[in-house]
Design an enzyme around this catalytic site. Sequence first.
Site, PDB file in Angstrom:
ATOM      1  N   ARG A  95       0.830  -1.223   0.000  1.00 19.16           N
ATOM      2  CA  ARG A  95       0.000   0.000   0.000  1.00 19.16           C
ATOM      3  C   ARG A  95       0.861   1.269   0.000  1.00 19.16           C
ATOM      4  O   ARG A  95       0.462   2.299   0.533  1.00 19.16           O
ATOM      5  CB  ARG A  95      -0.958   0.038   1.201  1.00 19.16           C
ATOM      6  CG  ARG A  95      -2.012  -1.021   1.194  1.00 19.16           C
ATOM      7  CD  ARG A  95      -2.923  -0.910  -0.039  1.00 19.16           C
ATOM      8  NE  ARG A  95      -3.830  -2.030  -0.056  1.00 19.16           N
ATOM      9  CZ  ARG A  95      -3.529  -3.218  -0.590  1.00 19.16           C
ATOM     10  NH1 ARG A  95      -2.372  -3.418  -1.196  1.00 19.16           N
ATOM     11  NH2 ARG A  95      -4.392  -4.200  -0.564  1.00 19.16           N
ATOM     12  N   GLU A 132      -6.064   4.210   5.596  1.00 18.25           N
ATOM     13  CA  GLU A 132      -5.728   4.095   4.174  1.00 18.25           C
ATOM     14  C   GLU A 132      -6.222   5.303   3.362  1.00 18.25           C
ATOM     15  O   GLU A 132      -5.451   5.872   2.585  1.00 18.25           O
ATOM     16  CB  GLU A 132      -6.334   2.793   3.630  1.00 18.25           C
ATOM     17  CG  GLU A 132      -5.550   2.199   2.494  1.00 18.25           C
ATOM     18  CD  GLU A 132      -6.203   0.935   1.957  1.00 18.25           C
ATOM     19  OE1 GLU A 132      -5.947  -0.135   2.525  1.00 18.25           O
ATOM     20  OE2 GLU A 132      -6.958   1.026   0.981  1.00 18.25           O
ATOM     21  N   SER A 173     -11.230  -0.740   2.328  1.00 18.73           N
ATOM     22  CA  SER A 173     -10.600  -0.984   3.640  1.00 18.73           C
ATOM     23  C   SER A 173     -10.150   0.345   4.227  1.00 18.73           C
ATOM     24  O   SER A 173      -9.437   1.102   3.566  1.00 18.73           O
ATOM     25  CB  SER A 173      -9.390  -1.903   3.488  1.00 18.73           C
ATOM     26  OG  SER A 173      -9.810  -3.140   2.984  1.00 18.73           O
TER      27      SER A 173
HETATM   28  C1  LIG Z   1     -15.522  -0.565  -2.395  1.00 16.46           C
HETATM   29  C2  LIG Z   1     -14.043  -0.303  -2.461  1.00 16.46           C
HETATM   30  C3  LIG Z   1     -13.158  -1.357  -2.569  1.00 16.46           C
HETATM   31  C4  LIG Z   1     -11.775  -1.121  -2.635  1.00 16.46           C
HETATM   32  N1  LIG Z   1     -10.937  -2.187  -2.735  1.00 16.46           N
HETATM   33  C5  LIG Z   1      -9.605  -1.987  -2.795  1.00 16.46           C
HETATM   34  C6  LIG Z   1      -8.709  -3.104  -2.890  1.00 16.46           C
HETATM   35  O1  LIG Z   1      -9.125  -4.259  -2.948  1.00 16.46           O
HETATM   36  N2  LIG Z   1      -7.383  -2.850  -2.932  1.00 16.46           N
HETATM   37  C7  LIG Z   1      -6.886  -1.575  -2.904  1.00 16.46           C
HETATM   38  O2  LIG Z   1      -5.661  -1.423  -2.948  1.00 16.46           O
HETATM   39  N3  LIG Z   1      -7.707  -0.502  -2.825  1.00 16.46           N
HETATM   40  C8  LIG Z   1      -9.042  -0.676  -2.768  1.00 16.46           C
HETATM   41  N4  LIG Z   1      -9.890   0.399  -2.666  1.00 16.46           N
HETATM   42  C9  LIG Z   1      -9.328   1.755  -2.597  1.00 16.46           C
HETATM   43  C10 LIG Z   1      -9.302   2.509  -3.956  1.00 16.46           C
HETATM   44  O3  LIG Z   1     -10.252   1.989  -4.844  1.00 16.46           O
HETATM   45  C11 LIG Z   1      -7.928   2.464  -4.624  1.00 16.46           C
HETATM   46  O4  LIG Z   1      -6.953   2.996  -3.775  1.00 16.46           O
HETATM   47  C12 LIG Z   1      -7.918   3.240  -5.957  1.00 16.46           C
HETATM   48  O5  LIG Z   1      -6.744   2.952  -6.672  1.00 16.46           O
HETATM   49  C13 LIG Z   1      -8.013   4.752  -5.773  1.00 16.46           C
HETATM   50  O6  LIG Z   1      -8.063   5.327  -7.067  1.00 16.46           O
HETATM   51  P1  LIG Z   1      -8.903   6.625  -7.361  1.00 16.46           P
HETATM   52  O7  LIG Z   1      -8.747   6.923  -8.808  1.00 16.46           O
HETATM   53  O8  LIG Z   1     -10.288   6.494  -6.861  1.00 16.46           O
HETATM   54  O9  LIG Z   1      -8.089   7.698  -6.497  1.00 16.46           O
HETATM   55  P2  LIG Z   1      -8.656   8.848  -5.541  1.00 16.46           P
HETATM   56  O10 LIG Z   1      -9.426   8.238  -4.434  1.00 16.46           O
HETATM   57  O11 LIG Z   1      -9.319   9.899  -6.333  1.00 16.46           O
HETATM   58  O12 LIG Z   1      -7.286   9.422  -4.959  1.00 16.46           O
HETATM   59  C14 LIG Z   1      -6.521   8.662  -4.054  1.00 16.46           C
HETATM   60  C15 LIG Z   1      -5.117   9.283  -3.954  1.00 16.46           C
HETATM   61  O13 LIG Z   1      -4.458   9.156  -5.209  1.00 16.46           O
HETATM   62  C16 LIG Z   1      -4.105  10.441  -5.712  1.00 16.46           C
HETATM   63  N5  LIG Z   1      -4.283  10.387  -7.164  1.00 16.46           N
HETATM   64  C17 LIG Z   1      -5.349   9.909  -7.845  1.00 16.46           C
HETATM   65  N6  LIG Z   1      -5.133   9.999  -9.165  1.00 16.46           N
HETATM   66  C18 LIG Z   1      -3.906  10.544  -9.321  1.00 16.46           C
HETATM   67  C19 LIG Z   1      -3.112  10.911 -10.446  1.00 16.46           C
HETATM   68  N7  LIG Z   1      -3.538  10.738 -11.697  1.00 16.46           N
HETATM   69  N8  LIG Z   1      -1.886  11.468 -10.223  1.00 16.46           N
HETATM   70  C20 LIG Z   1      -1.431  11.673  -8.956  1.00 16.46           C
HETATM   71  N9  LIG Z   1      -2.135  11.359  -7.856  1.00 16.46           N
HETATM   72  C21 LIG Z   1      -3.362  10.796  -8.042  1.00 16.46           C
HETATM   73  C22 LIG Z   1      -5.037  11.425  -5.029  1.00 16.46           C
HETATM   74  O14 LIG Z   1      -4.489  12.734  -4.993  1.00 16.46           O
HETATM   75  C23 LIG Z   1      -5.143  10.788  -3.653  1.00 16.46           C
HETATM   76  O15 LIG Z   1      -3.999  11.114  -2.899  1.00 16.46           O
HETATM   77  C24 LIG Z   1     -11.276   0.199  -2.596  1.00 16.46           C
HETATM   78  C25 LIG Z   1     -12.181   1.276  -2.485  1.00 16.46           C
HETATM   79  C26 LIG Z   1     -13.548   1.025  -2.419  1.00 16.46           C
HETATM   80  C27 LIG Z   1     -14.500   2.182  -2.314  1.00 16.46           C
END
Ligand SMILES: Cc1cc2nc3c(=O)[nH]c(=O)nc-3n(C[C@H](O)[C@H](O)[C@H](O)COP(=O)(O)OP(=O)(O)OC[C@H]3O[C@@H](n4cnc5c(N)ncnc54)[C@H](O)[C@@H]3O)c2cc1C
Length: 347
Positions: A161, A339, A238
């Site tokens: 992570r 997280e 999580s």
């Molecule tokens: C139902 C559910 C299940 C999930 N299951 C998992 C799992 O199994 N495993 C896991 O690891 N995670 C899981 N997650 C967490 C999440 O989905 C991941 O961390 C995902 O990769 C976040 O991506 P996002 O585009 O939504 O980022 P955001 O939530 O929009 O941003 C998260 C972080 O990334 C940064 N960021 C986003 N895009 C960029 C970019 N292009 N450049 C620079 N920084 C950026 C943001 O500034 C922020 O700091 C889950 C979430 C939910 C709601």
Amino acid sequence: MQILENISLAEHTTFRIGGPARFFVEIMTEQDLLDALAFAEAGRLPIFVLGGGSNLLVRDSGFDGLILHLAITGKIERDGNLFHVPAGTDWDALVLHLCERGISGMECLAGIPGLVGGSPIQNIGAYGQEVSQTIHAVRAWDRERKEFVSLSRDDCRFAYRESLFNTTHRNHYIVTSATFALDPAAKPNLSYADLRNYFADMANPPTALGVYNAVREIRHGKGMLLVEGEQDCRSAGSFFKNPIVPPQALGPIAAALSIAESTIPRYPAPNGNIKLPAAWLLDQAGFHKSYSLGEAGISSRHTLALINRGRAAYADIAGLRERIVGTIKDRFHITLEQEPVEPVSGA
Ligand SMILES: Cc1cc2nc3c(=O)[nH]c(=O)nc-3n(C[C@H](O)[C@H](O)[C@H](O)COP(=O)(O)OP(=O)(O)OC[C@H]3O[C@@H](n4cnc5c(N)ncnc54)[C@H](O)[C@@H]3O)c2cc1C
């Protein structure tokens, strides 16, 4: 490029929590990104990069700056075993695209919400795979050097992570695309017990697409698949990382629960440490599925997912977080780490 004002961030997060962004812009091209950064610089505005909003906990005061919604999309370009993917591509759509072509390597990451640009930030992982295993390079805007750079897998310094993006170089890079290296001859990964059990009665080994579908089904059973209208989905997945601790940390837990150290579940971690399942710790401390504290709660299907039960504000989730973190610290001497990221305009 259109700069919008006073946009609710609750609408852009899976928690459905968060006040307004003072300014908000959809980034559809790298040029949009440069223009938006110039706008922020001219107005001395803090910026925050938003992807799918699935790993965010936003304060009710919102964000007093410019939110860059990194929505660059386009074709997935294949070059031999390399796949170049724009940052705004839906993560699950990419996994499906590959699995439909019989390409393994990401099938266990099916159903994770968010966009491709967010995937390297915390090195997403599930069911025995991490994105670090297939990322070849990340293209990003370097905010200090003010140029686009290409970061190799090693440059990204991936760990559980973790990457340089969420540790040493937080807010330093803006990811605009990622390149994945996938071996077309690779077999689907069935290292995780849930998946092996799922396919136990099948005569033939599953295809990548078969594993993709199985992972989504298993995730749905745990409320870890975003399904419109399901209360358990108003979460950020999580909420706590599995703590990585030295083996001596088992002592206080065993003493608190009057059990043998050998019965405490654990996984190996680097440098002789062990990884403890945070969900198990919560359960042992009395934080079970469906636990609630006002408008905040724990998912009815997954102990580790804090949820917005309907009208939760930031303070509700923070209150439940404090209660859990405090209890685990007092009882087991373990510090849980959150997280989801919290955008802070003063930082
Ligand atoms: C139902 C559910 C299940 C999930 N299951 C998992 C799992 O199994 N495993 C896991 O690891 N995670 C899981 N997650 C967490 C999440 O989905 C991941 O961390 C995902 O990769 C976040 O991506 P996002 O585009 O939504 O980022 P955001 O939530 O929009 O941003 C998260 C972080 O990334 C940064 N960021 C986003 N895009 C960029 C970019 N292009 N450049 C620079 N920084 C950026 C943001 O500034 C922020 O700091 C889950 C979430 C939910 C709601």
